[in-house]
Design a protein around this motif. Structure first.
Motif, PDB file in Angstrom:
ATOM      1  N   TYR A   1      11.031 -12.573  -7.512  1.00 27.23           N
ATOM      2  CA  TYR A   1       9.872 -11.805  -7.986  1.00 27.23           C
ATOM      3  C   TYR A   1       9.144 -11.120  -6.832  1.00 27.23           C
ATOM      4  O   TYR A   1       8.609 -10.048  -6.985  1.00 27.23           O
ATOM      5  CB  TYR A   1       8.862 -12.740  -8.679  1.00 27.23           C
ATOM      6  N   LYS A   2       9.100 -11.826  -5.697  1.00 22.31           N
ATOM      7  CA  LYS A   2       8.247 -11.339  -4.595  1.00 22.31           C
ATOM      8  C   LYS A   2       8.648  -9.941  -4.116  1.00 22.31           C
ATOM      9  O   LYS A   2       7.782  -9.072  -3.991  1.00 22.31           O
ATOM     10  CB  LYS A   2       8.261 -12.381  -3.463  1.00 22.31           C
ATOM     11  N   PRO A   3       9.950  -9.678  -3.845  1.00 17.88           N
ATOM     12  CA  PRO A   3      10.290  -8.313  -3.410  1.00 17.88           C
ATOM     13  C   PRO A   3       9.967  -7.271  -4.485  1.00 17.88           C
ATOM     14  O   PRO A   3       9.521  -6.169  -4.169  1.00 17.88           O
ATOM     15  CB  PRO A   3      11.798  -8.364  -3.161  1.00 17.88           C
ATOM     16  N   LEU A   4      10.139  -7.649  -5.771  1.00  9.81           N
ATOM     17  CA  LEU A   4       9.814  -6.710  -6.856  1.00  9.81           C
ATOM     18  C   LEU A   4       8.322  -6.415  -6.864  1.00  9.81           C
ATOM     19  O   LEU A   4       7.893  -5.278  -7.059  1.00  9.81           O
ATOM     20  CB  LEU A   4      10.206  -7.302  -8.215  1.00  9.81           C
ATOM     21  N   LEU A   5       7.533  -7.478  -6.640  1.00  8.48           N
ATOM     22  CA  LEU A   5       6.083  -7.303  -6.629  1.00  8.48           C
ATOM     23  C   LEU A   5       5.648  -6.456  -5.430  1.00  8.48           C
ATOM     24  O   LEU A   5       4.819  -5.549  -5.568  1.00  8.48           O
ATOM     25  CB  LEU A   5       5.397  -8.676  -6.603  1.00  8.48           C
ATOM     26  N   ASP A   6       6.220  -6.753  -4.252  1.00  6.35           N
ATOM     27  CA  ASP A   6       5.854  -5.961  -3.063  1.00  6.35           C
ATOM     28  C   ASP A   6       6.152  -4.487  -3.297  1.00  6.35           C
ATOM     29  O   ASP A   6       5.351  -3.613  -2.954  1.00  6.35           O
ATOM     30  CB  ASP A   6       6.610  -6.470  -1.827  1.00  6.35           C
ATOM     31  N   GLU A   7       7.302  -4.224  -3.905  1.00  8.50           N
ATOM     32  CA  GLU A   7       7.682  -2.832  -4.177  1.00  8.50           C
ATOM     33  C   GLU A   7       6.704  -2.219  -5.202  1.00  8.50           C
ATOM     34  O   GLU A   7       6.288  -1.068  -5.065  1.00  8.50           O
ATOM     35  CB  GLU A   7       9.130  -2.808  -4.699  1.00  8.50           C
TER      36      GLU A   7
END
Ligand code: AMP
Length: 638
Positions: free
Chosen positions: A175-181
């Motif tokens: 989830y984290k990379p998706l959220l950062d993006e």
């Protein structure tokens, strides 16, 4: 026993007295001064002047009578974990979470966006927001960056709460990379991000913005955060839903009306009693998750199950299509709420799994979210030996519009029909072009609801009253009436049958998707000139999305390999932007799309061809060869 017909009539004819009585199902700090203010239609304000709190009603209220009773049961067949929280423990965790939110600057009226898997901390966060009067906006964990970004921009959250990852079928979904993006893409930037580290994937923690749940919780172990008494019409949450434009709508809900509506539905529709166990297999990202995983069962003093995993995986992570029934046995589940698609998945497995466990605690199976076909209803009803109750509603309404209220008077289910109009909903069938009410048996019309909508329904579209009025209340000529955008008919006993949507919204495995949103994403591929997306009947998922696209460079799809390559690229693009649920089942290439002479896409004709039905009147069609291409493609692949 009260006759349901009388109960129903009273809810409309003696509206204020009826809903005053229901208000007694919850705790108020100040009793309401006025029951319903409908002086500015179509905006209904319920329980004016009353102050209450959703978290108080879901948690604190039960501390006196059942502090040690189980409140929350978290089961993950992905991480193979189970954990239960009593009301007392839930109360402590919610206060800790509320203190964490406060430390991160969240105050009454601020938005908190929740982008999380089905873990306990997601429920703690929702309840903590309700506790301090912050507005939560849960975004389904399966959505990809662009979808999350558009919701961040609309909600403008002060804080986003998320996690390192979810898991599906044993595969970690970061989830984290998706959220950062998503935060990179959004114009609005949150002040802070709070992250649960489940130890599933390494996180790139951004200094000054990201905070870790575990460490922050340690600082607030003894937190005491009292409930804010909110005016009944203060906003509790927003939840986004798809419509016919590419821009999702923030469905906005109040506090007091919602609490009363849920308490009443638990009593009259779901027959839930304190001490029983409710299991809704949905996700907190959907409205069912809000109403019937978190708030409804807890308000009723029941234990509620949050389940992360597939309906076919066991507690050991191995295949087990009997997992739900195992949970029924283990946790003495009394009410199970799911979607027809999930039952159709189970139907493909050996029925022996249904007989393996002791499911005698189960009283009723509720199914909703998409049409429940008769064979599926019959199969599961025979297999379980308990009543199967369909219920029809929408994100907008928050609780069922059509079903059976066995808690008022027992009535039979008719498979194929979700049931009769629920109390508070003045449901009508209207002629789409004249607005005339259709009273005849079997006459097909738009399912509409006369205002005011009952308590618990949407107040408006978040920050867009004009859109609320225009989208929902001005579509039927000559009348201000709420349109559900569904076609329906009614039989002689008042049972409704839902015949599909009147707009370009499709329903894939119970999830609502706007075809326009998918089309806009596909059109952004550099080699796609134009595209039409339609919903096509599917034996498992109810409907799937099917795309017909015109490539800019026709030569680029001249052979099978090239076609597959472009199809793969388009699917990947949709998956990256909108998430896997929006990915079309197929993308087929044509040189032309069927349109009217005025340039309107003939989606319904395309859909009919895909479903092997007669496409109807095509007199307005511009170039018949366009539909022929699609017919040839579909027939060749049937
Ligand atoms: P959502 O807001 O995503 O829950 O989608 C609501 C839409 O799903 C409704 O307008 C219907 O088109 C469909 N729907 C929900 N429940 C049912 C049901 N029990 N039977 C038929 N259609 C349903």
């Amino acid at each position: 026993m009260t006759k349901y017909a009388d109960f129903y009539r009273r809810s409309l004819d003696d509206r204020d007295a009826f809903w005053r009585e229901q208000a007694g199902l919850i705790d108020w700090n100040t009793p309401p001064r006025q029951i319903c203010d409908y002086s500015n239609p179509p905006f209904a304000r319920w329980y004016l002047g009353g102050t209450t709190n959703l978290c108080h009603n879901a948690v604190d209220r039960h501390l006196k009578d059942r502090p040690n009773q189980t409140a929350l049961i978290c089961v993950s067949t992905e991480t193979c974990t189970e954990k239960t929280y009593s009301f007392r423990e839930l109360h402590a965790e919610v206060q800790r979470t509320a203190a964490m939110l406060r430390e991160l600057g969240v105050r009454k009226g601020d938005r908190v966006l929740i982008y999380m898997p089905m873990i306990a901390q997601a429920a703690f966060t929702m309840l903590a927001c309700a506790r301090i009067g912050a507005i939560h906006s849960v975004v389904f964990g399966g959505f990809a960056s662009a979808s999350v970004a558009s919701r961040i921009d609309d909600a403008a959250p002060k804080l986003i709460v998320s996690a390192d990852a979810g898991s599906r079928g044993g595969k970690v979904v970061e989830y984290k990379p998706l959220l950062d993006e998503a935060i990179r893409l959004s114009k609005h930037k949150p002040d802070a991000v709070l992250l649960v580290d489940r130890g599933l994937s390494a996180m790139n923690v951004i200094a000054d913005r990201d905070h870790l749940w575990g460490a922050l919780r340690q600082k607030h172990l003894d937190a005491v955060v009292p409930c804010e008494w909110l005016e009944s019409n203060d906003i509790s949450y927003t939840i986004y839903t798809s419509g016919t434009t590419g821009n999702p709508k923030g469905v906005q809900r109040d506090t007091g009306g919602y609490a009363v509506a849920l308490a009443a539905s638990m009593k009259y529709i779901f027959g839930g009693k304190a001490g029983e166990t409710y299991f809704s297999t949905s996700d907190i990202g959907w409205v069912v998750g809000h109403s019937y995983i978190v708030y409804g069962p807890l308000i009723a003093g029941m234990a509620t199950i949050m389940y992360e995993g597939l309906p076919t995986r066991g507690l050991d992570g191995e295949s087990n299509p009997g997992i739900w029934w195992q949970l029924v046995e283990k946790y003495k589940i009394t009410q199970l709420f799911s979607a027809p698609t999930a039952v159709r998945v189970l139907k493909k497995h050996d029925p022996v799994y249904l007989k393996k466990y002791d499911i005698s605690s189960l009283k009723t199976l509720y199914l909703a979210g998409e049409p429940l076909d008769e064979p599926t209803a019959q199969w599961i009803s025979d297999a379980l030996g308990v009543p199967v109750i369909d219920n029809y509603w929408q994100t907008e309404t928050g609780w069922p519009i059509l079903t059976i209220a066995n808690g008022v008077e027992k009535a039979p289910s008719k498979f194929g029909s979700p049931g009769i109009a629920m109390y508070g909903y003045d449901v009508k069938l209207l002629n789409e072009s004249t607005g005339e009410e259709l009273r005849g048996v079997g006459e097909k019309g738009v399912v509409a609801i006369e205002g005011p909508l009952p308590p618990g329904c949407m107040q408006t579209v978040w920050r867009d009253d004009a859109r609320f009025v225009k989208t929902y209340w001005e579509t039927v000529p000559g009348k201000m009436v709420y349109s559900t955008f569904d076609w329906g008919i009614r039989d002689k006993d008042g049972y409704f049958f839902i015949l599909g949507r009147t707009d370009d919204v499709i329903n894939v495995a119970g999830h609502r998707l706007g075809t326009r949103e998918i089309e806009e994403t596909i059109s952004s591929h550099p080699n796609i000139a134009e595209v039409a997306v339609v919903g096509v009947a599917d034996p498992l998922k109810g409907q799937v999305a099917m795309a017909f696209a015109v490539p800019r460079d026709a030569a680029s799809v001249s052979d099978d390999r090239a076609r597959l390559q472009l199809e793969g690229e388009v699917m990947k693009l949709v998956e990256q932007r909108l998430g896997a649920i929006a990915r079309p089942a197929r993308v087929r290439f044509v040189t032309l799309l069927p349109k009217t002479r005025s340039g309107k896409l003939l989606r319904r004709a395309i859909q009919a061809v895909c479903e092997d039905r007669n496409p109807g009147d095509l007199s307005s069609m511009d170039d018949p060869s366009a539909l022929r291409q699609i017919t040839d493609l579909v027939t060749a692949n049937r």
